[in-house]
Design a protein around this motif. Structure first.
Motif, PDB file in Angstrom:
ATOM      1  N   TYR A  88       0.825  -1.212   0.000  1.00 49.40           N
ATOM      2  CA  TYR A  88       0.000   0.000   0.000  1.00 49.40           C
ATOM      3  C   TYR A  88       0.862   1.266   0.000  1.00 49.40           C
ATOM      4  O   TYR A  88       0.354   2.369   0.214  1.00 49.40           O
ATOM      5  N   TYR A 116       2.724   6.179   7.285  1.00 49.57           N
ATOM      6  CA  TYR A 116       2.079   6.872   6.169  1.00 49.57           C
ATOM      7  C   TYR A 116       2.480   8.333   6.247  1.00 49.57           C
ATOM      8  O   TYR A 116       2.329   8.957   7.285  1.00 49.57           O
ATOM      9  N   LYS A 117       3.031   8.872   5.167  1.00 51.82           N
ATOM     10  CA  LYS A 117       3.594  10.233   5.123  1.00 51.82           C
ATOM     11  C   LYS A 117       4.571  10.452   6.289  1.00 51.82           C
ATOM     12  O   LYS A 117       4.316  11.255   7.186  1.00 51.82           O
ATOM     13  N   SER A 168      -3.814   4.840   1.477  1.00 49.43           N
ATOM     14  CA  SER A 168      -3.017   4.889   0.252  1.00 49.43           C
ATOM     15  C   SER A 168      -3.866   5.354  -0.929  1.00 49.43           C
ATOM     16  O   SER A 168      -3.375   6.026  -1.830  1.00 49.43           O
ATOM     17  N   SER A 170      -6.548   7.368  -0.547  1.00 45.63           N
ATOM     18  CA  SER A 170      -7.116   8.705  -0.279  1.00 45.63           C
ATOM     19  C   SER A 170      -6.115   9.837  -0.400  1.00 45.63           C
ATOM     20  O   SER A 170      -6.478  10.947  -0.701  1.00 45.63           O
ATOM     21  N   LYS A 171      -4.848   9.588  -0.053  1.00 42.36           N
ATOM     22  CA  LYS A 171      -3.835  10.639  -0.036  1.00 42.36           C
ATOM     23  C   LYS A 171      -4.128  11.735   0.984  1.00 42.36           C
ATOM     24  O   LYS A 171      -3.850  12.901   0.759  1.00 42.36           O
ATOM     25  N   GLU A 173      -3.654  14.274   3.914  1.00 41.36           N
ATOM     26  CA  GLU A 173      -2.447  15.014   4.282  1.00 41.36           C
ATOM     27  C   GLU A 173      -2.288  15.002   5.809  1.00 41.36           C
ATOM     28  O   GLU A 173      -2.545  15.986   6.498  1.00 41.36           O
TER      29      GLU A 173
END
Ligand code: AHN
Ligand code: ZN
Length: 335
Positions: A88, A116-117, A168, A170-171, A173
């Motif tokens: 992902y 994630y990020k 992954s 949706s992106k 922030e």
């Protein structure tokens, strides 16, 4: 049946703040000058958590066999979870640490960490444990034999794996860390003669809390999932969570109520229990709550806890959906 609120798929409009147009008095050309526009980023719609994917992930874990430290099933399941989270696009690492259990065995634990990020400062921590207790010692029969751990272990991991997939796509922030702790469930069960030895539980989270994967690691708050896939779920406010992070409990239970899940996310408060979040609060100094199936009247976990009945038959897709959708709603609606 769990019924779902109207909040999923809700789209919020763009908010455009104060587009102020004014004419400069001093301007020789007498052209109107526009003040800078302040446009707030649009809120992303909350994704639709897929309970079939989560259910398949519980089953995949159970199919390896009980994920008991030191066994082949345990090693294979770790490989599966790492590969899944990597697929992902998350940044995945495995924290290895040596720990000793109360019965004097030594294991190399594997805490599975998926970021994630990873570069964002604004972070939320989501956790569950992925190991299985080696014995169904709370059953009336075959107390020394292992059990599937579909709900105890499997369900929380599955909800977070499906959540990782949604992130992954949706992106969003926001920085999100998913940590799957090892060796949570190898603790010494209390008996009539021996009091509960709390620190014999949660060895993976204790290790991580003392040795975070990044020095000075910080998250705004954390949420632990434990036994979040069973039939007829009850998620009262867990006492340790209320003690250390009552604001987060109120926030999450408030969103649950808005979504129509108030029948399951009840307002009773349980006694303080020992689970991975205790050490995250005490040792890592991060506010972390526990969403855990618990019977307030019986002062205990559900009937299948550490018993052979904790298998796929107790897993209800509606419960996985409710908890997964709640987490997504919290993440996608908060400031
Ligand atoms: C105690 O029994 C003290 N803690 C267990 C927490 C737990 C085990 N949750 C699931 N399995
Ligand atoms: Zn357990």
């Amino acid at each position: 049946m769990v019924r779902f609120g109207k909040f999923q798929n809700r789209l919020k409009a763009f908010v455009i703040i104060s587009v102020v147009v004014f004419v400069s008095c001093n301007n020789e050309t007498k052209q109107p000058v526009e003040a800078p526009k302040v446009v707030e980023a649009p809120r992303l719609p909350t994704p639709d958590f897929n309970a079939d994917s989560a259910y398949a992930c519980v089953k995949a874990q159970v199919d390896f066999g009980p994920r008991i430290p030191g066994t082949k099933a345990h090693a294979k399941c770790a490989e599966y979870l790492v590969a899944k989270l990597k697929s992902y696009g998350l940044q995945v690492s495995v924290q290895n640490g040596t720990v000793k259990t109360y019965d004097d065995k030594q294991f190399t634990l594997k805490n599975i960490i998926a970021e994630y990020k990873p570069d964002l400062g604004n972070r939320v921590l989501l956790t569950a444990h992925w190991d299985t207790r080696p014995w169904a010692d709370l059953d009336s029969i075959n107390k020394t034999k292992p059990f599937d751990g579909a709900d105890d272990g499997g369900s929380g991991v599955a909800v977070l794996v499906e959540l990782a997939r949604q992130l992954s796509i949706s992106k969003i922030e926001k920085g999100i860390d998913i940590i799957l702790f090892d060796i949570e469930d190898y603790g010494q069960q209390s008996s009539k003669t021996e009091p509960q030895q709390e620190d014999t539980w949660c060895l993976g989270s204790q290790y991580w809390a003392k040795n975070p994967h990044k020095p000075g690691y910080f998250a705004n708050y954390g949420i632990l999932l434990d036994m979040v896939g069973g039939k007829n779920p009850v998620f009262p406010k867990e006492g340790t969570s209320v003690e250390y992070a009552s604001g987060i409990v109120d926030k999450v239970w408030g969103v649950a109520a808005q979504m129509g899940y108030g029948k399951y996310f009840t307002n009773e408060v349980t006694g303080q229990t020992t689970d991975d979040h205790l050490y995250i609060n005490q040792l890592a100094n991060l506010k972390c709550i526990d969403i855990v199936h618990y019977d307030v009247e019986k002062h205990n976990y559900p009937y299948f806890h550490h018993a052979h009945s904790d298998n796929m038959d107790v897993i209800d897709k509606n419960t996985l959906k409710m908890v997964g959708q709640l987490l997504l709603e919290v993440l996608f609606t908060e400031k």
